[in-house]
Design a protein around this motif. Structure first.
Motif, PDB file in Angstrom:
ATOM      1  N   LEU A   1       0.863  -1.182   0.000  1.00 33.22           N
ATOM      2  CA  LEU A   1       0.000   0.000   0.000  1.00 33.22           C
ATOM      3  C   LEU A   1       0.897   1.228   0.000  1.00 33.22           C
ATOM      4  O   LEU A   1       1.783   1.365   0.841  1.00 33.22           O
ATOM      5  N   ILE A   2       0.697   2.074  -0.994  1.00 33.16           N
ATOM      6  CA  ILE A   2       1.496   3.305  -1.074  1.00 33.16           C
ATOM      7  C   ILE A   2       0.592   4.526  -1.084  1.00 33.16           C
ATOM      8  O   ILE A   2      -0.610   4.420  -1.316  1.00 33.16           O
ATOM      9  N   GLY A   3       1.215   5.669  -0.829  1.00 34.18           N
ATOM     10  CA  GLY A   3       0.528   6.938  -1.008  1.00 34.18           C
ATOM     11  C   GLY A   3       0.975   7.558  -2.322  1.00 34.18           C
ATOM     12  O   GLY A   3       2.090   7.309  -2.780  1.00 34.18           O
ATOM     13  N   TYR A   4       0.084   8.319  -2.956  1.00 36.14           N
ATOM     14  CA  TYR A   4       0.462   9.034  -4.178  1.00 36.14           C
ATOM     15  C   TYR A   4      -0.234  10.384  -4.142  1.00 36.14           C
ATOM     16  O   TYR A   4      -1.216  10.569  -3.428  1.00 36.14           O
ATOM     17  N   LYS A   5       0.276  11.327  -4.921  1.00 36.52           N
ATOM     18  CA  LYS A   5      -0.430  12.589  -5.051  1.00 36.52           C
ATOM     19  C   LYS A   5      -0.259  13.149  -6.458  1.00 36.52           C
ATOM     20  O   LYS A   5       0.715  12.843  -7.141  1.00 36.52           O
ATOM     21  N   THR A   6      -1.221  13.946  -6.880  1.00 28.96           N
ATOM     22  CA  THR A   6      -1.118  14.598  -8.180  1.00 28.96           C
ATOM     23  C   THR A   6      -0.246  15.836  -8.007  1.00 28.96           C
ATOM     24  O   THR A   6       0.004  16.285  -6.889  1.00 28.96           O
ATOM     25  N   SER A   7       0.238  16.373  -9.126  1.00 26.55           N
ATOM     26  CA  SER A   7       1.177  17.479  -8.998  1.00 26.55           C
ATOM     27  C   SER A   7       0.473  18.815  -8.898  1.00 26.55           C
ATOM     28  O   SER A   7       1.029  19.785  -8.445  1.00 26.55           O
ATOM     29  N   GLY A   8      -0.753  18.874  -9.307  1.00 31.87           N
ATOM     30  CA  GLY A   8      -1.464  20.139  -9.221  1.00 31.87           C
ATOM     31  C   GLY A   8      -2.943  19.859  -9.300  1.00 31.87           C
ATOM     32  O   GLY A   8      -3.393  18.756  -8.991  1.00 31.87           O
ATOM     33  N   ARG A   9      -3.673  20.837  -9.735  1.00 31.66           N
ATOM     34  CA  ARG A   9      -5.101  20.666  -9.879  1.00 31.66           C
ATOM     35  C   ARG A   9      -5.377  19.760 -11.082  1.00 31.66           C
ATOM     36  O   ARG A   9      -4.933  20.040 -12.182  1.00 31.66           O
ATOM     37  N   SER A  10      -6.085  18.684 -10.847  1.00 30.54           N
ATOM     38  CA  SER A  10      -6.441  17.779 -11.936  1.00 30.54           C
ATOM     39  C   SER A  10      -7.660  16.993 -11.489  1.00 30.54           C
ATOM     40  O   SER A  10      -8.101  17.131 -10.346  1.00 30.54           O
ATOM     41  N   ALA A  11      -8.161  16.182 -12.382  1.00 30.13           N
ATOM     42  CA  ALA A  11      -9.220  15.261 -11.973  1.00 30.13           C
ATOM     43  C   ALA A  11      -8.662  14.407 -10.836  1.00 30.13           C
ATOM     44  O   ALA A  11      -7.470  14.086 -10.812  1.00 30.13           O
ATOM     45  N   VAL A  12      -9.489  14.074  -9.886  1.00 31.27           N
ATOM     46  CA  VAL A  12      -9.029  13.379  -8.680  1.00 31.27           C
ATOM     47  C   VAL A  12      -9.099  11.860  -8.865  1.00 31.27           C
ATOM     48  O   VAL A  12     -10.161  11.330  -9.143  1.00 31.27           O
ATOM     49  N   PRO A  13      -7.973  11.164  -8.726  1.00 26.66           N
ATOM     50  CA  PRO A  13      -8.025   9.706  -8.779  1.00 26.66           C
ATOM     51  C   PRO A  13      -8.924   9.149  -7.675  1.00 26.66           C
ATOM     52  O   PRO A  13      -8.926   9.673  -6.555  1.00 26.66           O
ATOM     53  N   ARG A  14      -9.692   8.120  -7.992  1.00 24.90           N
ATOM     54  CA  ARG A  14     -10.698   7.610  -7.059  1.00 24.90           C
ATOM     55  C   ARG A  14     -10.574   6.104  -6.882  1.00 24.90           C
ATOM     56  O   ARG A  14      -9.985   5.390  -7.696  1.00 24.90           O
ATOM     57  N   HIS A  15     -11.221   5.630  -5.845  1.00 28.55           N
ATOM     58  CA  HIS A  15     -11.265   4.205  -5.498  1.00 28.55           C
ATOM     59  C   HIS A  15     -11.556   3.346  -6.716  1.00 28.55           C
ATOM     60  O   HIS A  15     -12.465   3.627  -7.471  1.00 28.55           O
ATOM     61  N   GLY A  16     -10.765   2.292  -6.880  1.00 30.55           N
ATOM     62  CA  GLY A  16     -11.024   1.325  -7.941  1.00 30.55           C
ATOM     63  C   GLY A  16     -10.315   1.612  -9.252  1.00 30.55           C
ATOM     64  O   GLY A  16     -10.290   0.759 -10.136  1.00 30.55           O
ATOM     65  N   GLN A  17      -9.720   2.792  -9.387  1.00 28.88           N
ATOM     66  CA  GLN A  17      -9.089   3.143 -10.664  1.00 28.88           C
ATOM     67  C   GLN A  17      -7.702   2.504 -10.775  1.00 28.88           C
ATOM     68  O   GLN A  17      -7.014   2.279  -9.776  1.00 28.88           O
ATOM     69  N   ALA A  18      -7.304   2.214 -12.004  1.00 27.46           N
ATOM     70  CA  ALA A  18      -6.055   1.499 -12.242  1.00 27.46           C
ATOM     71  C   ALA A  18      -4.854   2.428 -12.125  1.00 27.46           C
ATOM     72  O   ALA A  18      -4.878   3.559 -12.619  1.00 27.46           O
ATOM     73  N   ILE A  19      -3.800   1.916 -11.477  1.00 26.94           N
ATOM     74  CA  ILE A  19      -2.525   2.634 -11.393  1.00 26.94           C
ATOM     75  C   ILE A  19      -1.627   2.046 -12.462  1.00 26.94           C
ATOM     76  O   ILE A  19      -1.436   0.827 -12.541  1.00 26.94           O
ATOM     77  N   ILE A  20      -1.099   2.899 -13.321  1.00 17.80           N
ATOM     78  CA  ILE A  20      -0.374   2.467 -14.519  1.00 17.80           C
ATOM     79  C   ILE A  20       1.079   2.927 -14.439  1.00 17.80           C
ATOM     80  O   ILE A  20       1.359   4.057 -14.009  1.00 17.80           O
TER      81      ILE A  20
END
Lengths: 127, 363
Positions: B284-303
């Protein structure tokens, strides 16, 4: 809360038809209240041609994402780039600085098919 | 007559009167927000806010066999707790999967309080009953329906609650004590789920209602589930049902510090030792977007590149950092802070970077 000079859709978008054949589009007070704090707005590129009722973007709040539908057909001539850094403008001022897109309206007479402020309010659930 | 199938806090009418938006969660009607999720979140970070968390399970486990029962079921040492000491840990299945994450408080020599998730109360109670010894079985009592639990959180919370009570014993973190107030007792623990300092307060329903009123009068911002989720995610805290569940184990969730090493036997110990020895198959890792963008949500694929390397378990907007943050399980090699990944957000790739936890730390 629902300016009389605008036209509305059941999907909670509004359109302001200017005398020069352009239109401004946004979402209503009811919509921003339902969505809650807006955190991101995904808007089309300038130059995109859109039909009436076509999906033109997405608006995201802390808890939900909603599709945006064109109240009226037209070509996008400007998008509200201020929303990139300040998406909360849609909550604070949905009819003013929270506008979403400006379009060259394909057929201004179609604006008459949209709801008036009074008709739109009648579609809203009693609070 | 109308039958309602959801449970409600004794404070429900107060929340409605405050204009709360109510949502259904774990079989309860709960406030999602009052003034707005971001406003409530920032109030907790900058001043203080109060949450009605009465939906959480409160289980009394009492008697000579209480310590032994809990010790046999928890990944952390319960028998060794001092009076007034609380500890966070897991109730695991024999395969190491997490039935619930709970906080257990020792109230006296033979009395414990287990605080569990609302969504798991109906699983934890039978689990305790199934493991009762035949000799000295402890009594298990569900205190949830008859009590109120409030969380007062934020840099001003301790001071404001101390002022209200007149005198609270100085408590270290993860310590609790009963406090006398208006002729009744309130159990005060220095615990929370927001990444801020503060108290959780448990009282009978009548006193709990008075307590809420007094805290509001003292200037607390009422806060709902929406801000509770953004706060705990910024603090890097897992949510059972999203980030951890019966199909995940504490080792792969990066929570092995809550799995005690040593001689004590507890449910799932062998399975967890095997995972620790072989290395978990995902992390289990943490991630963050670099700025304002659509927000990644539960169930979405990490590529990563051309392949899916993981899945988002919790994703939300961070009001403090003004970016999207979240947690997700990924292949073990994809875990260095700074690593660049993408999340498939409704068909579009949003760039994220691996982040150490917590995302937000009080300075």
């Amino acid at each position: 809360m629902y300016p009389e000079d605008l036209r509305y859709t059941k999907n909670h978008e509004w359109a302001r038809v200017e005398s020069d054949g352009t239109g401004v589009v946004g979402i209503t007070h009811f919509a921003q209240d339902e969505l809650g704090d807006i955190v991101f707005v995904d808007l089309p590129s300038v130059g995109t041609d859109l039909d009436q009722s076509a999906k033109f973007g997405e608006i995201e709040s802390v808890k939900t994402v909603s599709d945006l539908f064109m109240p009226i057909a037209g070509k996008v001539i400007e998008v509200n780039n201020q929303l990139r850094q300040q998406p909360e403008l849609v909550n604070r001022d949905p009819y003013g600085s929270g506008w979403l897109v400006k379009v060259e309206i394909a057929d201004p007479s179609r604006a008459a098919t949209l709801l008036t402020a009074e008709q739109y309010q009648r579609t809203l659930p009693g609070r | 007559m109308a039958v309602r199938h959801t449970l409600r806090s004794p404070l429900h009418e107060r929340h409605v009167a405050l204009g709360a938006r109510i949502v259904a969660f774990a079989g309860w009607d709960i406030s999602l927000q009052y003034s707005g999720i971001i406003a409530e979140h920032l109030a907790v970070r900058r001043a203080w806010g109060v949450f009605d968390v009465s939906h959480m399970g409160r289980l009394a486990v009492e008697g000579k066999g209480a310590a032994a029962l809990l010790d046999s079921l928890m990944t952390v040492d319960i028998a060794g707790l001092e009076v007034g000491q609380a500890r966070y840990g897991f109730i695991c299945m024999s395969d190491g999967g997490i039935l619930d994450d709970v906080v257990t408080l020792r109230r006296d020599d033979t009395s414990f309080l287990v605080i569990c998730n609302a969504s798991n109360r109906a699983a934890v109670i039978p689990h305790l009953h199934q493991h009762l010894p035949s000799v000295n079985p402890p009594r298990i009592e569900d205190l949830t329906p008859s009590t109120v639990m409030l969380a007062a959180q934020g840099p001003e919370a301790l001071e404001k609650v101390n002022d209200l009570f007149g005198s609270v014993p100085a408590l270290r973190r993860f310590r609790g004590a009963p406090v006398s107030w208006l002729g009744d007792a309130v159990l005060v623990t220095r615990t929370g789920y927001t990444g801020e300092d503060g108290y959780e307060l448990i009282a009978g329903a009548a006193t709990g209602k008075l307590l809420w009123e007094h805290l509001m009068k003292a200037g607390a911002t009422p806060c709902g589930l929406g801000s509770r989720d953004t706060l705990r995610l910024e603090a890097g805290l897992p949510l059972h049902g999203q980030d951890i569940d019966t199909t995940t184990n504490p080792i792969e969730a990066g929570l092995d510090r809550f799995v005690q090493k040593g001689e004590r036997e507890f449910a799932g110990k062998w399975a967890l030792e095997r995972v620790a020895r072989n290395g978990p198959v995902r992390r289990l890792i943490g991630y963050k977007t670099s700025g304002r963008s659509a927000v990644p949500r539960h169930g979405q694929a990490i590529i990563q590149g051309e392949r899916q390397v993981g899945t988002v378990t919790s994703g939300n907007y961070s009001p403090s950092l003004e970016v999207g943050i979240g947690l997700g399980y990924v292949l073990p090699e994809v875990t260095r802070p700074g690593d660049s990944l993408h999340v498939d957000v409704r068909g579009r790739l949003v760039e994220v970077e691996v982040s150490s936890l917590p995302f937000y730390r009080r300075s």
